[in-house]
Motif scaffolding. Structure first.
Motif, PDB file in Angstrom:
ATOM      1  N   ARG A  12      50.054  91.488  43.528  1.00  0.00           N
ATOM      2  CA  ARG A  12      50.902  92.291  44.415  1.00  0.00           C
ATOM      3  C   ARG A  12      50.538  93.764  44.274  1.00  0.00           C
ATOM      4  O   ARG A  12      50.411  94.269  43.167  1.00  0.00           O
ATOM      5  N   PRO A  13      50.388  94.490  45.390  1.00  0.00           N
ATOM      6  CA  PRO A  13      50.108  95.925  45.292  1.00  0.00           C
ATOM      7  C   PRO A  13      51.213  96.639  44.512  1.00  0.00           C
ATOM      8  O   PRO A  13      52.391  96.288  44.619  1.00  0.00           O
ATOM      9  N   PHE A  14      50.810  97.639  43.722  1.00  0.00           N
ATOM     10  CA  PHE A  14      51.765  98.276  42.823  1.00  0.00           C
ATOM     11  C   PHE A  14      52.929  98.919  43.577  1.00  0.00           C
ATOM     12  O   PHE A  14      54.069  98.886  43.118  1.00  0.00           O
ATOM     13  N   ALA A  15      52.669  99.490  44.745  1.00  0.00           N
ATOM     14  CA  ALA A  15      53.741 100.106  45.530  1.00  0.00           C
ATOM     15  C   ALA A  15      54.798  99.065  45.906  1.00  0.00           C
ATOM     16  O   ALA A  15      56.010  99.340  45.846  1.00  0.00           O
ATOM     17  N   LEU A  16      54.361  97.862  46.288  1.00  0.00           N
ATOM     18  CA  LEU A  16      55.318  96.793  46.607  1.00  0.00           C
ATOM     19  C   LEU A  16      56.048  96.311  45.361  1.00  0.00           C
ATOM     20  O   LEU A  16      57.232  95.952  45.424  1.00  0.00           O
ATOM     21  N   LEU A  17      55.358  96.316  44.230  1.00  0.00           N
ATOM     22  CA  LEU A  17      55.989  95.926  42.968  1.00  0.00           C
ATOM     23  C   LEU A  17      57.120  96.887  42.612  1.00  0.00           C
ATOM     24  O   LEU A  17      58.212  96.471  42.220  1.00  0.00           O
ATOM     25  N   VAL A  18      56.887  98.172  42.796  1.00  0.00           N
ATOM     26  CA  VAL A  18      57.922  99.182  42.531  1.00  0.00           C
ATOM     27  C   VAL A  18      59.085  99.010  43.504  1.00  0.00           C
ATOM     28  O   VAL A  18      60.251  99.118  43.110  1.00  0.00           O
ATOM     29  N   GLU A  19      58.788  98.714  44.767  1.00  0.00           N
ATOM     30  CA  GLU A  19      59.864  98.453  45.743  1.00  0.00           C
ATOM     31  C   GLU A  19      60.674  97.224  45.345  1.00  0.00           C
ATOM     32  O   GLU A  19      61.906  97.221  45.486  1.00  0.00           O
ATOM     33  N   ASP A  20      60.001  96.183  44.870  1.00  0.00           N
ATOM     34  CA  ASP A  20      60.702  94.982  44.404  1.00  0.00           C
ATOM     35  C   ASP A  20      61.643  95.310  43.253  1.00  0.00           C
ATOM     36  O   ASP A  20      62.786  94.833  43.211  1.00  0.00           O
ATOM     37  N   VAL A  21      61.178  96.122  42.313  1.00  0.00           N
ATOM     38  CA  VAL A  21      62.000  96.503  41.169  1.00  0.00           C
ATOM     39  C   VAL A  21      63.223  97.277  41.640  1.00  0.00           C
ATOM     40  O   VAL A  21      64.359  96.987  41.237  1.00  0.00           O
ATOM     41  N   THR A  22      63.021  98.239  42.517  1.00  0.00           N
ATOM     42  CA  THR A  22      64.131  99.042  43.038  1.00  0.00           C
ATOM     43  C   THR A  22      65.149  98.164  43.750  1.00  0.00           C
ATOM     44  O   THR A  22      66.349  98.254  43.498  1.00  0.00           O
ATOM     45  N   ARG A  23      64.671  97.289  44.615  1.00  0.00           N
ATOM     46  CA  ARG A  23      65.568  96.414  45.373  1.00  0.00           C
ATOM     47  C   ARG A  23      66.336  95.472  44.445  1.00  0.00           C
ATOM     48  O   ARG A  23      67.536  95.256  44.605  1.00  0.00           O
ATOM     49  N   ALA A  24      65.640  94.923  43.457  1.00  0.00           N
ATOM     50  CA  ALA A  24      66.290  93.981  42.540  1.00  0.00           C
ATOM     51  C   ALA A  24      67.368  94.674  41.711  1.00  0.00           C
ATOM     52  O   ALA A  24      68.478  94.137  41.548  1.00  0.00           O
ATOM     53  N   LEU A  25      67.082  95.857  41.187  1.00  0.00           N
ATOM     54  CA  LEU A  25      68.086  96.566  40.382  1.00  0.00           C
ATOM     55  C   LEU A  25      69.287  96.973  41.229  1.00  0.00           C
ATOM     56  O   LEU A  25      70.434  96.855  40.797  1.00  0.00           O
ATOM     57  N   ARG A  46      51.670  95.649  34.114  1.00  0.00           N
ATOM     58  CA  ARG A  46      52.030  96.055  35.475  1.00  0.00           C
ATOM     59  C   ARG A  46      53.549  96.088  35.658  1.00  0.00           C
ATOM     60  O   ARG A  46      54.095  97.026  36.233  1.00  0.00           O
ATOM     61  N   LEU A  47      54.237  95.058  35.151  1.00  0.00           N
ATOM     62  CA  LEU A  47      55.691  95.021  35.280  1.00  0.00           C
ATOM     63  C   LEU A  47      56.347  96.133  34.470  1.00  0.00           C
ATOM     64  O   LEU A  47      57.279  96.785  34.936  1.00  0.00           O
ATOM     65  N   LYS A  48      55.858  96.370  33.253  1.00  0.00           N
ATOM     66  CA  LYS A  48      56.417  97.446  32.442  1.00  0.00           C
ATOM     67  C   LYS A  48      56.257  98.794  33.131  1.00  0.00           C
ATOM     68  O   LYS A  48      57.174  99.621  33.132  1.00  0.00           O
ATOM     69  N   ALA A  49      55.104  99.032  33.731  1.00  0.00           N
ATOM     70  CA  ALA A  49      54.878 100.299  34.426  1.00  0.00           C
ATOM     71  C   ALA A  49      55.808 100.448  35.629  1.00  0.00           C
ATOM     72  O   ALA A  49      56.372 101.524  35.873  1.00  0.00           O
ATOM     73  N   ALA A  50      56.008  99.372  36.376  1.00  0.00           N
ATOM     74  CA  ALA A  50      56.892  99.423  37.544  1.00  0.00           C
ATOM     75  C   ALA A  50      58.334  99.677  37.114  1.00  0.00           C
ATOM     76  O   ALA A  50      59.048 100.473  37.735  1.00  0.00           O
ATOM     77  N   PHE A  51      58.781  99.009  36.052  1.00  0.00           N
ATOM     78  CA  PHE A  51      60.145  99.220  35.582  1.00  0.00           C
ATOM     79  C   PHE A  51      60.323 100.601  34.966  1.00  0.00           C
ATOM     80  O   PHE A  51      61.354 101.235  35.135  1.00  0.00           O
ATOM     81  N   ALA A  52      59.320 101.090  34.255  1.00  0.00           N
ATOM     82  CA  ALA A  52      59.409 102.426  33.667  1.00  0.00           C
ATOM     83  C   ALA A  52      59.514 103.491  34.753  1.00  0.00           C
ATOM     84  O   ALA A  52      60.194 104.504  34.576  1.00  0.00           O
ATOM     85  N   ALA A  53      58.865 103.257  35.888  1.00  0.00           N
ATOM     86  CA  ALA A  53      58.893 104.226  36.981  1.00  0.00           C
ATOM     87  C   ALA A  53      60.258 104.302  37.663  1.00  0.00           C
ATOM     88  O   ALA A  53      60.610 105.338  38.230  1.00  0.00           O
ATOM     89  N   THR A  54      61.034 103.224  37.606  1.00  0.00           N
ATOM     90  CA  THR A  54      62.304 103.196  38.344  1.00  0.00           C
ATOM     91  C   THR A  54      63.544 103.090  37.461  1.00  0.00           C
ATOM     92  O   THR A  54      64.652 103.280  37.952  1.00  0.00           O
ATOM     93  N   ALA A  55      63.388 102.785  36.202  1.00  0.00           N
ATOM     94  CA  ALA A  55      64.537 102.499  35.338  1.00  0.00           C
ATOM     95  C   ALA A  55      65.484 103.685  35.201  1.00  0.00           C
ATOM     96  O   ALA A  55      66.701 103.501  35.145  1.00  0.00           O
ATOM     97  N   ASP A  56      64.956 104.893  35.147  1.00  0.00           N
ATOM     98  CA  ASP A  56      65.823 106.062  34.977  1.00  0.00           C
ATOM     99  C   ASP A  56      66.836 106.192  36.101  1.00  0.00           C
ATOM    100  O   ASP A  56      67.963 106.611  35.885  1.00  0.00           O
ATOM    101  N   ARG A  57      66.436 105.818  37.315  1.00  0.00           N
ATOM    102  CA  ARG A  57      67.325 105.983  38.467  1.00  0.00           C
ATOM    103  C   ARG A  57      68.263 104.806  38.695  1.00  0.00           C
ATOM    104  O   ARG A  57      69.395 104.992  39.119  1.00  0.00           O
ATOM    105  N   TYR A  58      67.795 103.584  38.448  1.00  0.00           N
ATOM    106  CA  TYR A  58      68.556 102.421  38.902  1.00  0.00           C
ATOM    107  C   TYR A  58      69.094 101.513  37.799  1.00  0.00           C
ATOM    108  O   TYR A  58      69.990 100.715  38.065  1.00  0.00           O
TER     109      TYR A  58
END
Length: 142
Positions: free
Chosen positions: A100-113, A70-82
């Protein structure tokens, strides 16, 4: 035709993980992330690299692997941009990453980066203040 699945460059060895220790940190409910810029010039061409740490406190092997995926997928979805291509990142999972819902996980990754890389700018502006300005500010606070 299906969309290609993004892949991440990963940290593989213990010395690579240890090299990131002591770097900038950001925290979310699902994970803690730490980053450090790579020093050697040859490694800067590979792009951002990610290491995932999921401890046994999270659960059994099946649970840990699910959290990792789940974490790898969330980071792969946002890593190119941030993510910065010259940085290494270590992600330490927390128990909330499982439910945690995946949409919130992706938001967490974006915010953290974003937070990790905004802190660098803030730190530089604070360091740019002259010593006399800091002293004057301290004198006025008493």
């Amino acid at each position: 035709m299906e969309a290609p699945i993004p892949t991440l460059q990963t940290l593989k060895s213990r010395p690579e993980f240890l090299a990131v220790r002591g770097g900038r940190r950001a925290s979310t409910p699902a994970f803690l992330i730490e980053t450090r810029e790579r020093l050697s010039g040859a490694d800067k061409t590979e792009g951002a690299r990610f290491g995932f740490t999921i401890t046994k406190k999270i659960g059994n092997a099946v649970t840990r692997n699910r959290v990792r995926r789940r974490l790898k997928a969330a980071f792969a979805a946002t890593a190119d941009r941030y993510a910065r291509p010259t940085c290494d990142y270590v992600i330490v999972a927390r128990g909330a990453a499982l439910d945690r819902p995946f949409a919130l996980l992706v938001e967490d990754v974006t915010r953290a980066l974003k937070t990790l890389h905004e802190n660098v700018k803030r730190r530089r502006t604070n360091d740019a203040r002259s010593p006399s300005a800091r002293t004057d500010a301290q004198k006025g606070s008493t």
